[in-house]
Design a protein around this motif. Structure first.
Motif, short mmCIF file in Angstrom:
data_model
loop_
_atom_site.label_atom_id
_atom_site.label_comp_id
_atom_site.label_asym_id
_atom_site.label_seq_id
_atom_site.Cartn_x
_atom_site.Cartn_y
_atom_site.Cartn_z
N UNK A 90 0.83 -1.20 0.00
CA UNK A 90 0.00 0.00 0.00
C UNK A 90 0.87 1.25 0.00
N UNK A 91 1.28 1.73 1.15
CA UNK A 91 2.08 2.95 1.15
C UNK A 91 3.43 2.76 1.81
N UNK A 92 3.84 1.51 1.92
CA UNK A 92 5.25 1.29 2.23
C UNK A 92 5.62 0.95 3.66
N UNK A 93 4.68 0.94 4.57
CA UNK A 93 5.04 0.64 5.96
C UNK A 93 5.63 -0.77 6.06
N UNK A 94 6.48 -0.97 7.04
CA UNK A 94 6.92 -2.33 7.30
C UNK A 94 5.72 -3.10 7.85
N UNK A 95 5.54 -4.31 7.39
CA UNK A 95 4.38 -5.09 7.85
C UNK A 95 4.73 -5.92 9.08
N UNK A 96 6.03 -6.09 9.33
CA UNK A 96 6.48 -6.91 10.46
C UNK A 96 7.41 -6.07 11.32
N UNK A 97 7.11 -5.98 12.59
CA UNK A 97 7.93 -5.14 13.48
C UNK A 97 8.64 -5.98 14.54
N UNK A 98 8.62 -7.28 14.35
CA UNK A 98 9.24 -8.19 15.32
C UNK A 98 10.44 -8.85 14.66
N UNK A 99 11.47 -9.15 15.44
CA UNK A 99 12.64 -9.80 14.84
C UNK A 99 12.35 -11.24 14.39
N UNK A 100 11.36 -11.86 14.99
CA UNK A 100 11.07 -13.24 14.62
C UNK A 100 9.93 -13.74 15.46
N UNK A 101 9.46 -14.95 15.16
CA UNK A 101 8.38 -15.52 15.94
C UNK A 101 7.56 -16.47 15.10
N UNK A 102 6.28 -16.52 15.41
CA UNK A 102 5.36 -17.41 14.72
C UNK A 102 4.19 -16.58 14.22
N UNK A 103 3.80 -16.77 12.97
CA UNK A 103 2.67 -16.01 12.42
C UNK A 103 2.13 -16.73 11.20
N UNK A 104 0.81 -16.84 11.13
CA UNK A 104 0.24 -17.41 9.92
C UNK A 104 -0.05 -16.30 8.91
#
Ligand code: FES
Ligand SMILES: [Fe+2]
Lengths: 444, 207
Positions: A90-104
């Motif tokens: 969309x307008x460029x924001x980072x979608x992930x702000x965590x260094x790592x983990x679990x996400x579907x």
């Protein structure tokens, strides 16, 4: 700072900047060269991202970097790996702000666009406000042109024309295989956390040092003197007269090099040479009690480093049992990630010992290296009239010689490492590579 | 090069002081202490009386000051022979048996580090870091089932200046304090940085 640059004129003379026996200071200090490196090197050739063991389960993800480009690496429900940009369509924001983990899935925190863990867009709040032209566009998260894994080591490049990863690794692959073998095989390696360091220097200061067998007796003399005074010598003492040692430095092509310490480190027993780490006595008694005599040496030595400094250009350094990753931030800033490794087949005692061993050098030695890298950078910046970095050690002694396998073998204090990787650096920087990322739908 | 290692025995006197205490039980104890230090609780049982609390506070003040003074030999004298110094690489701390730490030392490796800095050739500490620590929010409680041992948690802020650069490091310290004869000694120090999982600068002194 006044920094006269031939590049400003529009026709960079790479042959002038990179000569056989010296290189120009601006390749470390100039932001425009750094910007070109981020394309021509950290996007146009294979860049190491992470080890597959860092994503053991479906749904695991981790941030990773190709130079200054931030990526998300995931393992999907079918156990396939995916690599995509951390940048909302969309307008460029980072979608992930965590260094790592679990996400579907990843939901962009700005307007709530939703991407699955393959980076595929599947949800837009208020979708009726978009028309046919929008819907015809590829709006999935951007994927590098090529991603490949070599025995668990995951690399990517934006260059669709880059040769296959195995070709790129070339003569480095057999050494990487031996490093993997020291860990008991590809499936046996588990990354067990990381130490991270910020350095105020150009990333190449780190790479320069990775194949430098010359600095050891001087830069690390506090460590060598301490080890000598307290334990009568040991670890790394064979660097004192390194050119007469049995260690060798190999230039492996494509900018890769290796310092092979094994002839000296493993000459007698790497375990006996090791500085005593916390828990050494308990661990050794445990091994002697639980492992057959014939195997004890091998098990004890698995707690010690693999005995090589294998440098895969441009950002992967295998040192001891650690997987080091170089992350350039800007011309004068670099992050180093030191990933520790454990063995799946080992008991807790061995893996514990491996942790204590891998913590030793960072605090005992690497801190002094880091200080020198930063002071190198300061020196290059603070007196622009003194233009050259000398990389001529053993250039004129005739001791760097080609072997039957096409590698160049030199004394361990030779600056062959720098000459070899700079030849590759120059080739890549002079090229006009195609860089491509795809935002199209992944075929199911 | 040593050529005579073939017959060297495991616990050869070459490695002094011997470090036989860092075993699985010791790690288990450290993990238990680590969890207790970081427990979310409003009630700590076994608070010391005012005199003892003051004595423990004095010990921590001296510990901080000796580090600020680079008086490492005197600093180590405040510790029990079988001590540990641990800087986790994560928040919260993980199990040091399974995860790399930023630093994990027994007394022997603390002595190694002190000796290394003492050579005057440790370039990361030339010049040396000047530090000033502020401790606050001290909590003290008795180790479960013991009358000679206490656990301590406090915040720290450390101003550092080295070679013209200033930094502030912060986080919290955990300690185990033990009565040894007439004196109080430190058996364990845990340094929980605010950001141990982020890239660190030159922390080559003691935190
Ligand atoms: S920037 Fe991501 S949803 Fe708007
Ligand atoms: Fe070094």
């Amino acid at each position: 700072m006044n920094d006269p640059l031939p590049l400003a004129a529009g026709s960079p003379s790479w042959d002038w900047l990179i000569q056989d026996d010296r290189v120009h200071r601006t390749i470390y200090t100039d932001p425009s060269i750094f910007a070109r490196e981020m394309n021509n090197i950290f996007a146009a050739t294979w860049v190491y991202l992470l080890h597959e063991s860092e994503l053991p389960e479906p749904g695991d993800f981790r941030r990773a970097w190709m130079g200054t480009r931030e990526l998300i690496v995931t393992r999907d429900e079918a156990r396939a790996l995916h690599v995509f940009a951390n940048r909302c369509s969309h307008r460029g924001a980072t979608v992930c702000r965590e260094p790592g983990g679990k996400a579907s899935s990843f939901t962009c925190p700005y307007h709530g666009w939703k991407y699955d863990n393959r980076g595929q867009l599947f949800g837009i709040p208020g979708k009726t406000a978009y028309g046919a032209e929008f819907k015809a566009r590829d709006m999935h998260l951007a994927r590098p042109a090529q991603v490949a894994s070599y025995k668990g080591f995951v690399f990517a490049t934006l260059n669709p024309d880059a040769p296959p990863l195995e070709t790129h690794l070339g003569a480095a692959a057999p050494f990487l295989d031996e490093w993997i073998e020291h860990q008991g095989g590809a499936d046996n390696i588990m990354v067990g956390g990381a130490q991270r360091f910020h350095l105020e220097c150009n990333w190449k200061m780190v790479f320069d040092n990775a194949g430098d067998g010359y600095h050891v007796p001087f830069s690390h003399q506090s460590l060598l003197q301490m080890t000598n005074a307290r334990y009568g010598g040991g670890d790394m003492s064979y660097f004192a007269d390194a050119d007469r040692s049995r260690m060798k430095l190999y230039a492996l092509g494509n900018g890769h090099t290796v310092i092979d310490q094994r002839p000296d480190m493993y000459g007698n027993s790497a375990w006996e040479q090791q500085r005593p780490q916390p828990g050494r006595e308990v661990f050794e008694a445990h091994v002697r009690a639980t492992v057959a005599d014939a195997d004890a040496k091998r098990v004890l030595e698995s707690a010690v480093g693999a005995g090589m400094n294998l440098n895969i250009f441009p950002n992967l350094l295998l040192i001891g049992n650690q997987i080091q990753v170089v992350q350039p931030l800007n011309a004068g800033g670099t992050t180093m990630h030191w990933h520790a490794t454990r063995r799946r087949d080992a008991d807790d005692a061995l893996n514990t010992m491996r942790m204590r061993t891998q913590e030793d050098f960072p605090i005992m030695g690497e801190m002094d290296d880091a200080g020198n890298f930063e002071e190198c950078h300061r020196g290059l910046v603070n007196f622009p009239e003194d233009e050259w970095i000398d990389i001529s050690r053993h250039h004129e002694t005739g001791q760097d010689v080609a072997d039957e396998e096409g590698r160049i073998v030199g004394p361990v204090t030779s600056e062959l490492h720098l000459r070899a990787y700079y030849a590759q650096w120059k080739r890549l920087m002079a090229a006009e590579p195609t860089l491509r990322a795809s935002k199209s739908r992944i075929a199911r | 090069m040593k050529n005579d290692t073939a017959t060297a025995a495991s616990a050869a006197p070459r490695y002094q002081p011997a470090s036989n205490y860092v075993d699985d039980a010791f790690y288990g104890w450290l993990n238990e202490v680590s969890l207790d230090l970081d427990a979310v609780t409003t009630q700590r049982t076994g608070r010391p009386d005012a005199a003892l609390a003051a004595e423990i506070e004095r010990l921590l003040t001296v510990e901080s000051r000796l580090l600020d003074q680079h008086a490492y030999a005197e600093w180590l004298d405040l510790y029990t022979p079988e001590c540990a110094y641990w800087i986790p690489a994560t928040r919260p701390a993980g199990d040091p048996r399974a995860q790399i730490t930023l630093e994990f030392h027994d007394r022997r490796r603390l002595l190694d580090r002190v000796a290394r800095l003492g050579t005057g050739l440790a370039y990361s500490q030339l010049p040396a870091s000047r530090t000033a620590r502020q401790l606050s929010g001290l909590e003290i409680w008795a180790s479960p089932g013991r009358s000679d041992e206490w656990r301590v948690r406090c915040n720290f802020l450390m101003a550092e200046s080295r070679a013209g650069k200033r930094r502030v490091l912060g986080g919290w310290y955990g300690f185990v304090v033990r009565r040894v004869g007439d004196a109080l000694r430190l058996a364990f120090k845990q340094v929980n940085l605010l950001d141990p999982d982020e890239p660190q600068g030159n922390n080559s002194f003691f935190l």
